[in-house]
Every structure is written in C-alpha cells, then in structure tokens.
Design an enzyme around this catalytic site. Structure first.
Site, PDB file in Angstrom:
ATOM      1  N   PHE A  45      -7.736   7.247   5.367  1.00 38.40           N
ATOM      2  CA  PHE A  45      -8.073   7.555   6.745  1.00 38.40           C
ATOM      3  C   PHE A  45      -8.754   8.926   6.790  1.00 38.40           C
ATOM      4  CE2 PHE A  45      -4.789   4.916   9.393  1.00 38.40           C
ATOM      5  CZ  PHE A  45      -5.386   3.751   8.950  1.00 38.40           C
ATOM      6  N   HIS A  75       0.852  -1.194   0.000  1.00 43.03           N
ATOM      7  CA  HIS A  75       0.000   0.000   0.000  1.00 43.03           C
ATOM      8  C   HIS A  75       0.881   1.236   0.000  1.00 43.03           C
ATOM      9  CE1 HIS A  75      -3.098   2.770   0.527  1.00 43.03           C
ATOM     10  NE2 HIS A  75      -3.688   2.318   1.625  1.00 43.03           N
TER      11      HIS A  75
END
Length: 491
Positions: free
Chosen positions: A477, A418
């Site tokens: 996030f 990621h």
C-alpha cells in the site's frame, strides 16, 4: 516513450474507485484546497490555492535503456553477498524444512480464526499461527509481555543465527559492531497498541501499561533482537507495508557493500491477526469473504479470486559478505545478487494500470544484480489474489521478460495467506529453498486460470525445476515496489 495514467485523486478516490479486489475503499473525492498561501518557487513568490489532489492525468517519461554490453555480476568478495542462515515462524511451524515441505505438498494453512471472537465479522478466517512456542529463545516473563510481532521476530532471528552457526558462543568471539539487525514490520505491535487504546478509553491513561509505546513501535523487533544478542551494527526498521521485508534485504545488502557491516540479520515480522487488523482490512474491503471454504480462499490468478487472506509470521535471513563467510567457513545456501525499490506515485492501494512502477523495479533489480532478463527462470510473485493486483503484476512481468517459456511463477500466499510486512521474508525463504531443492511449490486453488496469464503458474502440483536466477516480488500500500534477486552460490 511516455506512459500515461489518469488518477482522480492522490489520497482518496471517489465512491466508485477500486482497490485491489475491485470494490470501493473510501468515500472522498480528493482533498480541497484549504486556503490561499504564498508559495516560493524558484525564488519567485506566487499567490494561489494549494491542492493536495493529484492531477487528473499524469504523464511519466520512461526512458529506454541504452544498448550496453552484457551485464556483469559483482566479483569483489567484500561486496558479494551470500545467505548463510534462515529462520522462520509460520502457520506451518518454526522449522524451515518443514515450512517448505508443506508448501511443496500444497497444504493450506488457512483456517477459521479462534484467537478472538470473529463470529460477527464478515471475514472469519486467516493464516493464523497456532501452538507457537518460544521455548529456549525468550524467557517466560518477557514472553508473556511481548506482542506476538516481536515474539515471532526474536524466534525467527535467533533461529536464523543458529542456522548460520552464529550462536551465542560464536558471536562472543566476533566483532559485534560489524553485525547489524534490520527486521521491519508493516503494522508493528498491533495487539499492544490496541490494548493500550482500549485501556485508555475504558479506564483512563493511568491504566496504560508502560510497555504500550515500546511494544507498539515498528523498530522494536530489530532493537529487541540486538539487545538479546548484543549485536551493535546498523540497527533500525523499515515499514513499507507489504513490501517491507524486501526493502530490508535491499538496504542491508547496501550496508555490506559499503563496508559498514560484515553480517546483517534481516527480514520482516507481522502479527496482525487480531480484531483490529482483521477489522481494519475488512473496512478496506480487501479480504476474501470465502468463509465457507477458507482453505480455498486465496487463489492467485484464478478468475474467481475475491481478495487476499490475512496471514502472519516472520522470515529472517542472515546476509553476509562472501569474504567474511569464507573466512569463518560458513555454509552458504544461496547468493543475493541484487535488488531494487521504486514507487508507483499513483494511489494508496491501486497499482498503476500500465505497470510501470513494477516493471521498472524488476528491471532495476536485474541491473543491480548484473543479470539479463534471459537468465531469470523463476518468479516468486507477490500474487495476493486480488482482482487488479494479480494481473497488474503479471503484465509487468511480461513487459520485462519477453520470452517466458522457461519461467515458473508461483504464489506462496495461496497457502499461507498474506503476511503483510513479513511476506517478503517468508517468500525469500521459499525462493531459496526452491533454489536448494530443485522443486518449486504449487500455486493452489487454480481452478479457472485467467486466460491472459500465459506463464506457467505451477498450478496445484509442485514441479521439478532447476533455478538459474530467481526473483521475489513484494508490493505494498502506498505504491511501494520491491524486488530481490537470488541465485545458487557459485564460487
């Protein structure tokens, strides 16, 4: 209709709260009211406590779209946006073709960390870039000073310009005020920041390098690339965690559509494979702990997934108005049809269980692109390999695309990890290469697929697939959602 969701706090959830991979994140049960204040609402003063906690249950009204005629794509060559160049820095090197060949082969770029001593860390592996060379792109003095985040950005950006036949000699003949740069980062110069803090604590403020602030702040990738090339158009950065690069594509496209630029150098960059970055994500309990077999750790939609694998790199596209590209005889590799950005407004790390933020983002991106759901037959999914995230994304995709029999959906992160703020840039390149080659790369480590996942995830072996319209998803996030839409260029 209304979609309801319950939340135990906007900022910090209780000890048993769950993040993407199903384990606790923080130990707080909301933030308490800190006092009594006067609040002016609609011109009326009220007295009472102010709480920063989210309401326990929130109902969100999701309006059904009215019946409309078939969507129409943009036809104005000043507003149509094409991709004319790509540049990459990755675990598979700095060449776009090699990058995609490795993906098609199903090669894992995940290895044990050796950049710093991770022997005491509970997670000791990552998508770490090795043998990176900036030769020919950054002079030796600056190369030694720069944070890797900006080194990756400069190399990927310059390679993208070269790929678009926009090298220094050509740029000198162009109006540089019409060429902008928008390369974002989720973390910025994390090594520069960590080193500065360490110097402050151990030796005092006088030992902090003057490059501490400039090489830490997230806008410096765009700034340095502009300084290096003389590009004077729109220039800034966006930082929306792991959704960053797609946000940049969306914003850059709108600069071109509004006539503020002819060309934009756009993407994401990240270099967080260091003690601070890895340690921080370990503290979040977001990472896979499969230390004994790191190459098998990232396994989107597999029942045995246990978190994501941190990666790094940079992916940059040259986005250009069709009119400008045609005038200069550019090689067009794909068309950007549209995009969208939304927010879950739910939790710092958890996705909404009802998937409304993601499904609405996909729907809005198709509306912006002038594309019907039936036209889409490829999804490059965010697919980080977390317990909650993978299924939430899949459920949102199923909500939008009723018939998924023709769709191929894969996870690039299964091989490269990621890339955080760079993820969308790397995956946009993978999407465009899939369009160009007619081959979609596999999602590796698919040994035991979640039974609810009914879309073809291209398990373990590449598949030939002619892409009509492809979307690339990125979520971050904070509840940031972003989707971009690409297609083969058709004059």
């Amino acid at each position: 209709m209304a979609a309801a969701t319950c939340s135990s706090g906007l900022i910090f959830k209780s000890r048993d709260s769950r993040i993407g991979n199903g384990v606790s994140l923080f130990q707080y049960n909301g933030l308490k009211a800190v006092g009594v204040k006067q609040v002016v609402a609609n011109g009326v003063k009220t007295h009472g406590s102010i709480s920063t906690s989210a309401p326990k249950c929130r109902s969100v009204k999701a309006m059904a779209s009215p019946t409309v005629s078939a969507p129409k794509r943009e036809t104005d060559p000043k507003k149509r946006i094409v991709i004319t160049g790509m540049g990459v820095v990755s675990v598979f090197g700095n060449d776009v073709d090699t990058f995609y060949e490795k993906l098609l082969e199903g090669t894992s770029g995940i290895t044990l960390i050796d950049r710093f001593d991770a022997s005491t860390f509970s997670v000791r592996f990552a998508g770490q870039i090795r043998d990176f060379s900036s030769a020919g792109y950054i002079d030796g003095k600056n190369d030694r000073r720069l944070d890797d985040c900006w080194r990756y950005c400069l190399v990927a950006g310059r390679k993208a310009l070269d790929d678009a036949s926009l090298g220094p000699e050509v740029l000198e003949t162009m109006d540089k005020s019409r060429i902008g740069v928008l390369v974002g980062s989720g973390m910025g110069g994390l090594t520069a920041f960590s080193n500065g803090v360490e110097a402050l604590i151990q030796k005092g403020y006088k030992k902090i390098t003057p490059f501490f602030i400039p090489y830490s702040i997230t806008n410096m990738g765009s700034a340095l690339l502009a300084i290096d090339t003389g590009l004077m158009g729109p220039n800034y950065s966006i930082s929306t965690a792991c959704a960053t690069a797609n946000y940049c594509f969306y914003a850059a496209a709108n600069h071109i559509r509004r006539g503020e630029a002819d060309v934009m150098v756009v993407g994401g960059t990240e270099a967080a494979v260091n003690a601070t970055g890895v340690g921080g994500f370990i503290a979040c309990r977001a990472l896979s702990q499969r230390n004994d077999e790191p190459h098998r750790a990232s396994r989107p939609w597999d029942k045995n997934r246990d978190g994501f694998v941190i990666g790094e790199g940079s992916g940059v596209l040259i986005m250009e108005s069709l009119e400008h590209a045609m005038k200069r005889g550019a090689n067009i590799v794909a068309e950007y049809l549209g995009g969208a950005i939304t927010c879950d407004a739910h939790h710092m790390t958890d996705p909404r269980k009802d998937g409304l933020g993601v499904s609405s983002c996909i729907t809005k991106s198709l509306e912006d692109a002038g594309v019907s759901p039936e036209e889409v037959n490829y999804v490059n999914a965010h697919a980080t390999s977390t317990l909650a995230g993978d299924l939430a994304e899949f459920n949102a995709i199923k909500t939008v695309f009723k018939d998924t029999s023709e769709i191929k959906m894969n996870g690039t992160k299964s091989m490269i990890g990621h890339g955080l703020g760079a993820a969308g840039g790397l995956e946009a390149i993978a999407t465009i290469k899939a369009i160009n080659t007619g081959w979609v790369h596999p999602t590796i480590n698919q040994d035991d697929l979640e039974p609810s996942v009914t879309i073809d995830t291209v398990p373990n072996v590449k598949k030939q697939h002619e892409i009509n319209v492809g979307i690339s998803n990125s979520f971050g996030f904070g509840g940031h959602n972003s989707v971009v839409v690409f297609a083969p260029f058709k004059p």
